[in-house]
Design an enzyme around this catalytic site. Structure first.
Site, PDB file in Angstrom:
ATOM      1  N   CYS A  43     -32.929  -4.671  38.299  1.00 54.93           N
ATOM      2  CA  CYS A  43     -33.901  -3.572  38.378  1.00 54.93           C
ATOM      3  C   CYS A  43     -34.744  -3.470  37.115  1.00 54.93           C
ATOM      4  O   CYS A  43     -34.625  -2.500  36.348  1.00 54.93           O
ATOM      5  CB  CYS A  43     -33.159  -2.276  38.645  1.00 54.93           C
ATOM      6  SG  CYS A  43     -32.190  -2.428  40.129  1.00 54.93           S
ATOM      7  N   GLU A  44     -35.533  -4.468  36.867  1.00 52.61           N
ATOM      8  CA  GLU A  44     -36.441  -4.493  35.724  1.00 52.61           C
ATOM      9  C   GLU A  44     -37.652  -5.331  36.122  1.00 52.61           C
ATOM     10  O   GLU A  44     -37.480  -6.426  36.693  1.00 52.61           O
ATOM     11  CB  GLU A  44     -35.803  -5.205  34.518  1.00 52.61           C
ATOM     12  CG  GLU A  44     -34.540  -4.591  34.028  1.00 52.61           C
ATOM     13  CD  GLU A  44     -34.675  -3.964  32.646  1.00 52.61           C
ATOM     14  OE1 GLU A  44     -35.782  -3.950  32.075  1.00 52.61           O
ATOM     15  OE2 GLU A  44     -33.645  -3.483  32.171  1.00 52.61           O
ATOM     16  N   TYR A  59     -28.876 -21.785  25.215  1.00 53.74           N
ATOM     17  CA  TYR A  59     -29.256 -20.370  25.223  1.00 53.74           C
ATOM     18  C   TYR A  59     -29.426 -19.860  26.654  1.00 53.74           C
ATOM     19  O   TYR A  59     -30.252 -19.004  26.931  1.00 53.74           O
ATOM     20  CB  TYR A  59     -30.523 -20.136  24.385  1.00 53.74           C
ATOM     21  CG  TYR A  59     -30.382 -20.713  22.988  1.00 53.74           C
ATOM     22  CD1 TYR A  59     -29.502 -20.136  22.083  1.00 53.74           C
ATOM     23  CD2 TYR A  59     -31.073 -21.863  22.604  1.00 53.74           C
ATOM     24  CE1 TYR A  59     -29.320 -20.685  20.818  1.00 53.74           C
ATOM     25  CE2 TYR A  59     -30.901 -22.410  21.343  1.00 53.74           C
ATOM     26  CZ  TYR A  59     -30.027 -21.819  20.455  1.00 53.74           C
ATOM     27  OH  TYR A  59     -29.842 -22.359  19.207  1.00 53.74           O
TER      28      TYR A  59
HETATM   29  N1  LLP Z   1     -28.460 -23.150  12.640  1.00 53.47           N
HETATM   30  C1  LLP Z   1     -28.653 -21.819  12.531  1.00 53.47           C
HETATM   31  C2  LLP Z   1     -28.273 -21.142  11.300  1.00 53.47           C
HETATM   32  C3  LLP Z   1     -29.223 -21.105  13.595  1.00 53.47           C
HETATM   33  O1  LLP Z   1     -29.413 -19.796  13.479  1.00 53.47           O
HETATM   34  C4  LLP Z   1     -29.584 -21.794  14.784  1.00 53.47           C
HETATM   35  C5  LLP Z   1     -30.191 -21.092  15.909  1.00 53.47           C
HETATM   36  C6  LLP Z   1     -29.339 -23.184  14.850  1.00 53.47           C
HETATM   37  C7  LLP Z   1     -28.777 -23.811  13.758  1.00 53.47           C
HETATM   38  C8  LLP Z   1     -29.655 -24.009  16.060  1.00 53.47           C
HETATM   39  O2  LLP Z   1     -31.010 -24.036  16.331  1.00 53.47           O
HETATM   40  P1  LLP Z   1     -31.592 -25.007  17.470  1.00 53.47           P
HETATM   41  O3  LLP Z   1     -31.326 -26.446  17.047  1.00 53.47           O
HETATM   42  O4  LLP Z   1     -30.892 -24.698  18.733  1.00 53.47           O
HETATM   43  O5  LLP Z   1     -33.018 -24.675  17.521  1.00 53.47           O
HETATM   44  N2  LLP Z   1     -32.162 -17.843  21.757  1.00 53.47           N
HETATM   45  C9  LLP Z   1     -33.306 -18.586  21.290  1.00 53.47           C
HETATM   46  C10 LLP Z   1     -32.963 -19.514  20.154  1.00 53.47           C
HETATM   47  C11 LLP Z   1     -32.333 -18.799  18.978  1.00 53.47           C
HETATM   48  C12 LLP Z   1     -31.902 -19.734  17.885  1.00 53.47           C
HETATM   49  C13 LLP Z   1     -31.009 -19.034  16.934  1.00 53.47           C
HETATM   50  N3  LLP Z   1     -30.504 -19.851  15.883  1.00 53.47           N
HETATM   51  C14 LLP Z   1     -33.925 -19.318  22.478  1.00 53.47           C
HETATM   52  O6  LLP Z   1     -33.410 -19.215  23.578  1.00 53.47           O
HETATM   53  O7  LLP Z   1     -34.957 -19.953  22.322  1.00 53.47           O
END
Ligand code: LLP
Length: 416
Positions: free
Chosen positions: A341-342, A370
């Site tokens: 419901c959004e 994610y």
């Molecule tokens: N290292 C640290 C300290 C982080 O905070 C993150 C992700 C990663 C590594 C890994 O990053 P990646 O390689 O996955 O880009 N929920 C968001 C993404 C948030 C990322 C948070 N930190 C999305 O769905 O796009």
């Protein structure tokens, strides 16, 4: 990505038709490809082989124990950001000496747990945190490794919610304050200040922001005459969701290698999305097709609580039918939505979409990172099941939650 494709008119993960899985395990259903996970991990490993890095997979991107185990078996370390992730990582059998721990808000309990486990190092994000880790380490008669997370004030050119390296962001410590920390490191008697951590953001498609940040770090190391054991570059490598043209792991490594060679320290990488993003998809079932004045709504059993990225970041995920039944398209633009419901509950908006009807299955691509890890029970919806495919075999790696699970931790309190 190559392990998710149509064979004839049916969508497959490796050698298993998703329709079979959706029929057997129901929907919403996350499906992961073992081969893609391992391939992506090895792509990074190969690209950076000159540096023999420790690749600490970022647990937050997908924390299923089986996924962690697969990567640990391949030699990965793990990047954690909470006591819960530390707990899961240890359960997955990773050596504590391959765990790095970031987060702006580590509690006393979490610091204690990490110290007792004997992790490789903390990525420290503020002076009060540094003082706290030092105090707790002293109490436990331990010496802890600490990498200072630097906020280099560069623009990673990504969505503002996943930008972590501008001075207005909560993450890391600015260069001036970091310089003061390193020059007064003697006062932290139970810490080895022997690392620098950078994580500039996520879904970054170019090398330039990393290069800008590394140049600043190299200048900083020289100016402050710092000896490092570890340089942790974080994660952030972007992937293809739509028509992005992200750098490959190889071209990324090539672009930053000359800078990395100037830093005399063990390289740590923390990829999450690069490994998991295109290693997983989310299958959904169409409940109704609703024709409205300006749009057609394809209403599925899968919603923002299952995959939050479209609602939260307006992120694009390709969506395709599990079976290509018809070449016909809906005439009006199609919103693929869930039952929550959004108004913000959608998986895709204004798409040109194949004609489908109630009972048909769809699949949301690029949902491995994610996806499940950000899912919730909003609207009292049990969270999805997860299946891992390996060749022509498949394994249920997480059961679908039940209505009983929804009330398992609510207490029945008398007198209210
Ligand atoms: N290292 C640290 C300290 C982080 O905070 C993150 C992700 C990663 C590594 C890994 O990053 P990646 O390689 O996955 O880009 N929920 C968001 C993404 C948030 C990322 C948070 N930190 C999305 O769905 O796009």
């Amino acid at each position: 990505m190559h392990e998710f494709k149509y064979k004839k008119n049916k969508f497959y993960c490796e050698d298993v038709a998703l329709e079979k899985l959706a029929g057997e395990f129901k929907t919403p259903l996350y499906v992961y490809s073992h081969k893609t996970i391992v391939d992506h991990f090895n792509k990074i490993k190969r690209a950076f082989s000159e540096f023999k890095p420790l690749i600490c997979y970022s647990v937050k991107s997908n924390a299923n124990l089986n996924i962690l185990r697969i990567l640990v078996k391949e030699g990965a370390g793990l990047d954690v950001v909470s006591g819960g992730e530390l707990y899961k990582s240890l359960k997955a059998g990773v050596k504590p000496s391959k765990i790095v721990y970031a987060s702006v808000g580590k509690t006393d309990e979490e610091i204690q747990e990490a110290l007792k486990a004997g992790i490789l190092f903390f990525n420290v994000e503020s002076v009060p945190e540094l003082e706290n880790i030092n105090r707790i380490a002293k109490k436990l008669k331990k010496k802890a490794n600490a990498a200072i997370r630097i906020n280099p004030d560069v623009d990673p050119e990504t969505h503002e919610y996943i930008t972590t390296s501008k001075k207005e962001n909560k993450f890391g410590i600015d260069l001036k304050a970091a310089g003061e920390i390193f020059s007064s490191m003697d006062k932290y008697e139970c810490l080895n200040l022997n690392g620098i951590h950078l994580h500039i953001g996520s879904q970054i498609t170019k090398a330039k922001p990393y290069k800008d940040a590394l140049k600043k770090i190299i200048g900083f190391i020289k100016a402050n005459k710092i000896n490092l054991d570890y340089i942790n570059l974080g994660g952030g490598l972007g992937i293809v969701y739509d028509n992005e043209k992200p750098q490959t792991a190889e071209s990324f490594a090539k672009a930053i290698a000359p800078l990395l060679r100037k830093i005399n320290a063990r390289l740590i990488l923390e990829p999450g999305r690069f490994i998991m993003g295109n290693s997983g998809v989310l299958a959904a079932k169409v409940i109704y097709v609703k024709d409205a004045p300006t749009k057609t709504f394809v209403i599925t059993d899968t919603a923002m609580n299952d995959l939050m990225r479209p609602s939260l970041y307006r992120a694009f995920h390709a969506i395709v039918p599990l079976r290509k039944k018809s070449r016909l398209y809906f005439k009006k633009p199609v919103d693929i939505v869930g039952p929550v419901c959004e108004t913000g509950d959608f998986l895709g908006k204004s798409r040109k979409f194949h004609k489908v009807e109630g009972g048909d299955f769809l699949v949301v691509l690029g949902a491995g990172a994610y996806g499940f890890s950000m899912s919730s029970n909003y609207n009292a919806r049990p969270r999805a099941a997860e299946v891992l495919v390996k060749g022509n075999k498949y394994y249920l790696i997480r059961k679908r939650e039940t209505y009983q699970d929804l009330i398992a931790t609510d207490l029945k309190v008398k007198g209210i």
